[in-house]
Scaffold this motif. Structure first.
Motif, PDB file in Angstrom:
ATOM      1  N   ILE A 131      -8.885   2.988   3.650  1.00 45.95           N
ATOM      2  CA  ILE A 131      -7.864   1.950   3.741  1.00 45.95           C
ATOM      3  C   ILE A 131      -6.694   2.456   4.570  1.00 45.95           C
ATOM      4  O   ILE A 131      -6.146   1.729   5.400  1.00 45.95           O
ATOM      5  CB  ILE A 131      -7.405   1.498   2.333  1.00 45.95           C
ATOM      6  CG1 ILE A 131      -8.548   0.778   1.620  1.00 45.95           C
ATOM      7  CG2 ILE A 131      -6.172   0.611   2.429  1.00 45.95           C
ATOM      8  CD1 ILE A 131      -8.279   0.488   0.161  1.00 45.95           C
ATOM      9  N   GLN A 132      -6.314   3.704   4.370  1.00 42.70           N
ATOM     10  CA  GLN A 132      -5.212   4.276   5.132  1.00 42.70           C
ATOM     11  C   GLN A 132      -5.538   4.306   6.629  1.00 42.70           C
ATOM     12  O   GLN A 132      -4.669   4.082   7.461  1.00 42.70           O
ATOM     13  CB  GLN A 132      -4.870   5.674   4.622  1.00 42.70           C
ATOM     14  CG  GLN A 132      -3.559   6.187   5.158  1.00 42.70           C
ATOM     15  CD  GLN A 132      -3.091   7.428   4.438  1.00 42.70           C
ATOM     16  OE1 GLN A 132      -3.765   7.960   3.560  1.00 42.70           O
ATOM     17  NE2 GLN A 132      -1.919   7.899   4.796  1.00 42.70           N
ATOM     18  N   LEU A 176      -2.862   4.520  -2.743  1.00 43.33           N
ATOM     19  CA  LEU A 176      -4.014   4.982  -1.973  1.00 43.33           C
ATOM     20  C   LEU A 176      -4.543   6.338  -2.422  1.00 43.33           C
ATOM     21  O   LEU A 176      -5.743   6.591  -2.324  1.00 43.33           O
ATOM     22  CB  LEU A 176      -3.663   5.014  -0.484  1.00 43.33           C
ATOM     23  CG  LEU A 176      -3.355   3.648   0.119  1.00 43.33           C
ATOM     24  CD1 LEU A 176      -2.879   3.805   1.556  1.00 43.33           C
ATOM     25  CD2 LEU A 176      -4.554   2.728   0.035  1.00 43.33           C
ATOM     26  N   HIS A 228      -6.999   5.594  -5.245  1.00 42.98           N
ATOM     27  CA  HIS A 228      -8.008   4.570  -4.979  1.00 42.98           C
ATOM     28  C   HIS A 228      -9.225   5.230  -4.345  1.00 42.98           C
ATOM     29  O   HIS A 228      -9.082   6.067  -3.455  1.00 42.98           O
ATOM     30  CB  HIS A 228      -7.421   3.506  -4.042  1.00 42.98           C
ATOM     31  CG  HIS A 228      -8.216   2.248  -3.997  1.00 42.98           C
ATOM     32  ND1 HIS A 228      -9.391   2.152  -3.311  1.00 42.98           N
ATOM     33  CD2 HIS A 228      -7.985   1.032  -4.551  1.00 42.98           C
ATOM     34  CE1 HIS A 228      -9.866   0.928  -3.434  1.00 42.98           C
ATOM     35  NE2 HIS A 228      -9.029   0.233  -4.181  1.00 42.98           N
ATOM     36  N   GLY A 286      -9.194   4.932  -0.723  1.00 44.78           N
ATOM     37  CA  GLY A 286      -7.857   5.189  -0.193  1.00 44.78           C
ATOM     38  C   GLY A 286      -7.816   5.744   1.221  1.00 44.78           C
ATOM     39  O   GLY A 286      -7.106   5.193   2.072  1.00 44.78           O
ATOM     40  N   PHE A 312       0.866  -1.171   0.000  1.00 48.86           N
ATOM     41  CA  PHE A 312       0.000   0.000   0.000  1.00 48.86           C
ATOM     42  C   PHE A 312       0.901   1.218   0.000  1.00 48.86           C
ATOM     43  O   PHE A 312       1.790   1.336   0.837  1.00 48.86           O
ATOM     44  CB  PHE A 312      -0.930  -0.011   1.215  1.00 48.86           C
ATOM     45  CG  PHE A 312      -1.979  -1.080   1.132  1.00 48.86           C
ATOM     46  CD1 PHE A 312      -3.169  -0.852   0.461  1.00 48.86           C
ATOM     47  CD2 PHE A 312      -1.766  -2.307   1.716  1.00 48.86           C
ATOM     48  CE1 PHE A 312      -4.134  -1.835   0.370  1.00 48.86           C
ATOM     49  CE2 PHE A 312      -2.725  -3.303   1.635  1.00 48.86           C
ATOM     50  CZ  PHE A 312      -3.918  -3.071   0.958  1.00 48.86           C
TER      51      PHE A 312
END
Length: 134
Positions: free
Chosen positions: A82-83, A73, A76, A79, A46
């Motif tokens: 997810i981060q 990210l 995305h 993103g 990532f």
């Protein structure tokens, strides 16, 4: 190099990941996205496209002959979410990006990746995960 757009991830409100068997699983939460990507790829990185440490991680893995699945990210749709998941995985408030998963398990960030490379444990991990054959 594999990028999210080429791994079967559709950029939509419900993110779907297609397996090689053409089965599609809809993933609504970022934890499941991370879990599924880590479980279905030998090495997942990532990254953020403008991050110099992410570039170091990519160059190290490519230099060893590994073709990681790279999720940028900042490109995305999920993103930021997810981060946030990666920030929870990173211990002691460390920078969550780059985040490296090997063999379905969270290896860590750039410090852990470089430490494993220097102490000689990275290549065996990559071989065990099926990312290296030699």
């Amino acid at each position: 190099m594999q990028v999210a757009k080429k791994t079967g991830i559709r950029m939509a409100s419900n993110i779907a990941i297609e397996s090689e068997a053409s089965a599609t699983m809809k993933l609504d939460n970022p934890y499941e996205i991370v879990r599924q990507l880590a479980a279905t790829n030998a090495v997942v990185l990532f990254s953020m496209s403008g991050c110099c440490m992410c570039t170091v991680a990519k160059r190290l893995l490519f230099g060893l002959g590994v073709g990681p699945t790279i999720i940028e990210l900042d490109h995305h749709v999920a993103g930021p979410d997810i981060q946030a998941v990666l920030f929870q995985l990173a211990a002691n408030g460390r920078q969550p990006v780059p985040a490296v998963f090997v063999g379905g398990k969270f290896l860590g960030g750039i410090e852990t990746l470089m430490a494993c490379h220097i102490n000689g444990t990275l290549v065996p991990l990559l071989k065990e995960a099926g990312a290296l054959w030699l």
